[in-house]
Scaffold this active site. Sequence first.
Site, PDB file in Angstrom:
ATOM      1  N   HIS A 172       5.840  25.632  76.402  1.00 54.73           N
ATOM      2  CA  HIS A 172       6.143  25.131  75.096  1.00 54.73           C
ATOM      3  C   HIS A 172       7.385  26.077  74.751  1.00 54.73           C
ATOM      4  O   HIS A 172       7.684  27.261  74.873  1.00 54.73           O
ATOM      5  CB  HIS A 172       5.254  25.702  74.222  1.00 54.73           C
TER       6      HIS A 172
ATOM      7  N   SER B  36       9.049  22.568  67.995  1.00 57.61           N
ATOM      8  CA  SER B  36       7.725  22.720  67.504  1.00 57.61           C
ATOM      9  C   SER B  36       7.491  22.661  66.007  1.00 57.61           C
ATOM     10  O   SER B  36       7.578  21.322  65.692  1.00 57.61           O
ATOM     11  CB  SER B  36       7.554  24.187  67.788  1.00 57.61           C
TER      12      SER B  36
ATOM     13  N   LYS C 223       8.615  18.965  64.061  1.00 56.36           N
ATOM     14  CA  LYS C 223       7.966  18.181  62.985  1.00 56.36           C
ATOM     15  C   LYS C 223       8.860  18.105  61.971  1.00 56.36           C
ATOM     16  O   LYS C 223       9.189  16.835  61.327  1.00 56.36           O
ATOM     17  CB  LYS C 223       6.866  19.088  62.606  1.00 56.36           C
TER      18      LYS C 223
ATOM     19  N   TRP D 275      -1.516  22.151  74.050  1.00 57.88           N
ATOM     20  CA  TRP D 275      -1.774  22.317  72.628  1.00 57.88           C
ATOM     21  C   TRP D 275      -1.178  21.260  71.669  1.00 57.88           C
ATOM     22  O   TRP D 275      -1.594  20.893  70.700  1.00 57.88           O
ATOM     23  CB  TRP D 275      -1.310  23.853  72.221  1.00 57.88           C
TER      24      TRP D 275
HETATM   25  C1  GTR Z   1       1.699  26.837  66.876  1.00 57.87           C
HETATM   26  C2  GTR Z   1       1.179  25.811  65.754  1.00 57.87           C
HETATM   27  C3  GTR Z   1       1.816  24.531  66.351  1.00 57.87           C
HETATM   28  C4  GTR Z   1       3.421  24.709  66.607  1.00 57.87           C
HETATM   29  C5  GTR Z   1       3.740  26.170  67.045  1.00 57.87           C
HETATM   30  C6  GTR Z   1       5.368  26.519  66.461  1.00 57.87           C
HETATM   31  O1  GTR Z   1       0.996  28.087  66.466  1.00 57.87           O
HETATM   32  O2  GTR Z   1      -0.386  25.678  66.266  1.00 57.87           O
HETATM   33  O3  GTR Z   1       1.654  23.374  65.425  1.00 57.87           O
HETATM   34  O4  GTR Z   1       3.969  24.334  65.528  1.00 57.87           O
HETATM   35  O5  GTR Z   1       3.085  27.011  66.489  1.00 57.87           O
HETATM   36  O6  GTR Z   1       5.670  26.030  65.718  1.00 57.87           O
HETATM   37  O7  GTR Z   1       5.702  27.502  67.332  1.00 57.87           O
END
Ligand code: GTR
Length: 411
Positions: free
Chosen positions: A392, A252, A256, A343
């Site tokens: 996710h 997540s 990145k 997402w």
């Molecule tokens: C979300 C965000 C994503 C992702 C995620 C995370 O809310 O929009 O870009 O990074 O968090 O890191 O869990």
Amino acid sequence: MLDPMLIEAQPKGYNYEEAKVPKYNLPDPLVCLDGSKVKDADDWVKKRRPEVVRMFEDEVYGRSPGKPKAMRFEIVEKEADALGGKAMRKQIVIHLGKGEKALAVNLLLYLPKKAKGPVPGFLTVNFLGNHTTNKDPAIRIPTSWVRNGNGTKNNKATAAGRGERASRWAIDSIVSRGYAFGTIYYGDIDPDFHDGYENGIHPLFPPKNPKKRKPTDWASIAGWAWGLSRGLDYLETEADVDAKRIAVMGHSRLGKTSLWAGASDERFALVISNNSGCGGAALSRRQFGETVKRINTSFPHWFCDNYKKYNDKEDECPVDQHMLIALSAPRPVYVASAEGDRWADPNGEFLSALGAEPVYQLFGHTFGASKQPPVNKPVQGRIGYHVRTGKHDVTSFDWEQYLNFADKHLR
Ligand code: GTR
């Protein structure tokens, strides 16, 4: 600010339909700023790659400092018989900076006991504290800021969190398959809320005064990535680990982070992005799921100030995220998506990996996919990709693929 953990997986008002993706042109990773075309691998390495790195620094993540002078490693704990006798455990504190704002970054390391000679490994970064990655009662609990300290609201981690995220970290399999496992808690490097860059790593380096920051100065993702490089600095001193065969992995926002760590530090031998989405593996120009504007608004501290120029103007950005994947070349890189994680734009993550392939081809490497493969059917060339069923998350399926990929490339 919205609590990032509470933002639901698929906020309303964003596009989740392939048919509604706008027409876009990706910048060509092989066309240099002077208009010339990259001829070969040497041209990429000497001319184009540095240009692309500089654009990601100046427009997306910000410029980070190099390896610091004021850094000291302290082995604070060691056990020859951990994880039921399977592993050795070491806990190291990476001391950064001096004075009041000095940081103590905790690195947890498990090494396979049976190994003969230095082993390859995975260096990872976690969300809630090293102690949440495994039930092992000896893992130190962070004293730095944590999100909602294990269900409480006081931002302090407690023993109640031991192992609460163990399902995301296949430590047993990793060690059984002969790899070292290292993990760093991201909050030790930089707390994940916007405080104007007063806390965490940023005030230790110029401009120490946040008022003097430039739009190209580093923000939190660059800070966490830089912290992973400091973990690798430690691994270079560790006789039982082969620091030339370390994969960097994160999930997540920390996916990145691992992509930027791999791009900005070529010592990482393999790079893994798990469900990294917008500002990670996903192509921004698709505006599918999370957008640049949304991410810069919800998380103003993740990217450098220049990135805000591209809110609703993705097309004006001189880079898109396929060029970030390309910065791993010729090293193996793995992009993983989840079907339910719309997402993060699973197809956009795939297309980004595909868009990096021309750079891999300069080195004689291929990907092996030309369109997104079906769910749970990994493709593993020099670039690896899968989209698995589910949401996710990081699962044992994901780790199984990373281990297979590492067996192929780091053995
Ligand atoms: C979300 C965000 C994503 C992702 C995620 C995370 O809310 O929009 O870009 O990074 O968090 O890191 O869990």
